[in-house]
Write an enzyme that holds these catalytic residues in place. Structure first.
Site, mmCIF file in Angstrom:
data_model
loop_
_atom_site.group_PDB
_atom_site.id
_atom_site.type_symbol
_atom_site.label_atom_id
_atom_site.label_comp_id
_atom_site.label_asym_id
_atom_site.label_seq_id
_atom_site.Cartn_x
_atom_site.Cartn_y
_atom_site.Cartn_z
ATOM 1 N N GLU A 175 142.463 67.625 101.688
ATOM 2 C CA GLU A 175 143.584 66.885 100.776
ATOM 3 C C GLU A 175 142.842 65.482 100.170
ATOM 4 O OE1 GLU A 175 144.133 68.718 103.405
ATOM 5 O OE2 GLU A 175 146.261 69.913 103.037
ATOM 6 N N ALA A 189 148.096 74.463 99.279
ATOM 7 C CA ALA A 189 149.486 74.568 98.395
ATOM 8 C C ALA A 189 148.887 74.650 96.958
ATOM 9 C CB ALA A 189 149.955 73.464 98.717
ATOM 10 N N GLY A 196 147.044 73.612 102.997
ATOM 11 C CA GLY A 196 148.102 74.392 103.346
ATOM 12 C C GLY A 196 147.894 75.679 103.978
ATOM 13 N N GLU A 216 147.025 74.748 107.502
ATOM 14 C CA GLU A 216 148.290 74.302 108.232
ATOM 15 C C GLU A 216 149.104 75.550 108.375
ATOM 16 O OE1 GLU A 216 148.986 71.477 104.931
ATOM 17 O OE2 GLU A 216 149.230 70.041 106.159
HETATM 18 N N1 COA Z 1 145.940 75.398 93.948
HETATM 19 C C1 COA Z 1 146.090 76.411 92.713
HETATM 20 N N2 COA Z 1 145.179 77.041 92.404
HETATM 21 C C2 COA Z 1 144.380 77.352 93.140
HETATM 22 C C3 COA Z 1 144.124 76.716 94.372
HETATM 23 C C4 COA Z 1 145.239 75.786 94.745
HETATM 24 N N3 COA Z 1 144.980 75.228 96.103
HETATM 25 N N4 COA Z 1 142.854 77.031 94.818
HETATM 26 C C5 COA Z 1 142.450 77.966 94.271
HETATM 27 N N5 COA Z 1 143.242 78.155 92.955
HETATM 28 C C6 COA Z 1 142.886 78.960 91.760
HETATM 29 C C7 COA Z 1 141.927 78.363 90.737
HETATM 30 O O1 COA Z 1 142.270 77.562 90.047
HETATM 31 C C8 COA Z 1 141.577 79.344 89.936
HETATM 32 O O2 COA Z 1 142.453 79.816 89.099
HETATM 33 P P1 COA Z 1 142.092 80.211 87.369
HETATM 34 O O3 COA Z 1 141.263 81.456 87.843
HETATM 35 O O4 COA Z 1 143.358 80.323 86.990
HETATM 36 O O5 COA Z 1 141.356 79.109 87.261
HETATM 37 C C9 COA Z 1 141.624 80.571 91.084
HETATM 38 O O6 COA Z 1 142.298 80.283 92.430
HETATM 39 C C10 COA Z 1 140.214 81.062 91.798
HETATM 40 O O7 COA Z 1 139.750 79.665 92.355
HETATM 41 P P2 COA Z 1 138.285 79.188 91.877
HETATM 42 O O8 COA Z 1 137.951 77.617 92.302
HETATM 43 O O9 COA Z 1 137.880 79.581 90.647
HETATM 44 O O10 COA Z 1 137.259 80.053 93.141
HETATM 45 P P3 COA Z 1 136.043 79.441 93.774
HETATM 46 O O11 COA Z 1 135.505 80.704 94.597
HETATM 47 O O12 COA Z 1 134.897 79.066 92.692
HETATM 48 O O13 COA Z 1 136.287 78.282 94.617
HETATM 49 C C11 COA Z 1 137.540 77.317 96.630
HETATM 50 C C12 COA Z 1 136.999 78.636 95.730
HETATM 51 C C13 COA Z 1 138.439 77.252 97.747
HETATM 52 C C14 COA Z 1 136.355 76.405 97.013
HETATM 53 C C15 COA Z 1 138.339 76.337 95.366
HETATM 54 O O14 COA Z 1 139.627 77.422 94.841
HETATM 55 C C16 COA Z 1 138.966 75.319 95.782
HETATM 56 O O15 COA Z 1 138.488 74.223 96.060
HETATM 57 N N6 COA Z 1 140.475 75.334 95.971
HETATM 58 C C17 COA Z 1 141.445 74.093 96.096
HETATM 59 C C18 COA Z 1 141.440 73.899 97.669
HETATM 60 C C19 COA Z 1 142.225 72.923 98.035
HETATM 61 O O16 COA Z 1 141.870 71.563 97.578
HETATM 62 N N7 COA Z 1 143.133 72.883 98.880
HETATM 63 C C20 COA Z 1 144.146 71.789 99.161
HETATM 64 C C21 COA Z 1 145.267 71.786 98.218
HETATM 65 S S1 COA Z 1 146.414 70.672 99.129
#
Ligand code: COA
Length: 270
Positions: A145, A76, A122, A125
């Site tokens: 989460e 999400a 999400g 999910e």
């Molecule tokens: N919500 C909002 N933005 C998200 C996102 C999320 N769940 N997941 C990734 N993004 C965004 C990042 O903020 C970044 O945006 P920016 O370039 O404007 O800063 C962009 O997507 C790229 O992500 P980034 O984190 O730079 O890529 P990465 O390869 O370093 O890492 C992940 C990849 C998937 C490990 C990391 O993005 C992450 O942990 N995301 C969140 C996962 C999460 O907690 N999901 C559950 C949500 S309830």
């Protein structure tokens, strides 16, 4: 679509791509710059396109994937709920579950998730709400989460326990660790693991078979299987009822006639 019309139909959305081609509705979450994170607008478009899939006889199956090579859906959109309180949190989960995740699970056309990379929160999910999951070998799947001080709210605690058992579900949720595609296949979280290049063709191979089957029987099968393990519902009774209703369909008559006449059935979905 009649004679002279294009063989595919593109639907206009801002956050998803949606194309109906050869009776398959292709849905691509299209926010690659945010790893396809599900914001409110994307969820609303998904709710809309699933209604379309449900209502159109031409749609015989649905394929959901993410754009780019890195992520299916990374969760999400965290930026949208950073200041929420209890009521807003509940409302978010309730609306998402009802309008999108449950709607996908209840869709009477088989829905396949083609998981092309990160499927987190999400995103996992969403994949779990689909009927069949295929992952590319670079995919990582998890429910992180608790690292945000939250728990899964789009049905993740329930569907993960149903798919892999309570013990493995609790382990994945409380460690917040993502698992590899091959581990996901081992524990029954995904049906197949293929290379990224083969991902869509594997989904299309399954959908190609599904398209030839009796649509009303598929719908009855999905309703019956969905009843399995649902508390307060006797799934065996649902199955008996759905089984009985199949006998009143043209597709049943066509299926039996085709078998007796040693020919391929041509189902009308009536
Ligand atoms: N919500 C909002 N933005 C998200 C996102 C999320 N769940 N997941 C990734 N993004 C965004 C990042 O903020 C970044 O945006 P920016 O370039 O404007 O800063 C962009 O997507 C790229 O992500 P980034 O984190 O730079 O890529 P990465 O390869 O370093 O890492 C992940 C990849 C998937 C490990 C990391 O993005 C992450 O942990 N995301 C969140 C996962 C999460 O907690 N999901 C559950 C949500 S309830």
């Amino acid at each position: 679509m009649g004679k002279g019309q294009p063989k595919f139909l593109i639907m206009e959305y801002q956050n998803i791509l949606s194309v109906l081609k050869d009776q398959i509705l292709y849905i691509t979450i299209n926010r690659e710059h945010k790893l396809n994170a599900l914001n409110k607008a994307t969820l609303s478009e998904l709710a809309d396109v699933i209604k379309f899939a449900e209502s159109k006889d031409e749609v015989r199956g649905v394929l959901i994937t993410g754009s780019g090579l890195k992520a299916f859906v990374a969760g999400a959109d965290i930026s949208e709920f950073s200041s929420f309180d209890t009521q807003q949190g509940e409302a978010l989960a309730r609306a998402g579950q009802e309008n999108v995740f449950n709607a996908i699970e209840r869709c009477t056309k088989p829905v396949i998730a083609a998981i092309n990379g990160w499927a987190l929160g999400g995103g996992l999910e969403l994949a779990m709400a689909c009927h069949i999951r295929i992952a590319s070998d670079n995919a990582k799947l998890g429910l992180p989460e608790v690292m945000l001080g939250l728990i899964p709210g789009y049905g993740g605690t329930q569907r993960l326990a149903g798919l892999v058992g309570k013990g493995r579900a609790i382990e994945m949720i409380v460690t917040a660790e993502a698992i590899t595609a091959s581990r996901a296949e081992q524990i029954g979280l995904v049906n197949y693991v293929v290379t990224q290049a083969e991902l869509l063709s594997k989904a299309e191979e399954l959908l190609g078979k599904i398209k030839q089957r009796a649509p009303l029987a598929l719908a009855a099968a999905i309703r019956s299987v969905n009843a399995a393990g649902t508390s307060g519902i006797n799934g065996y009774e649902i199955e008996i009822n759905e089984f009985g209703k199949c006998f009143d369909t043209d597709d049943f008559k066509e299926g039996v006639s085709a078998f007796l006449e040693k020919r391929t059935p041509l189902f009308s979905g009536k």
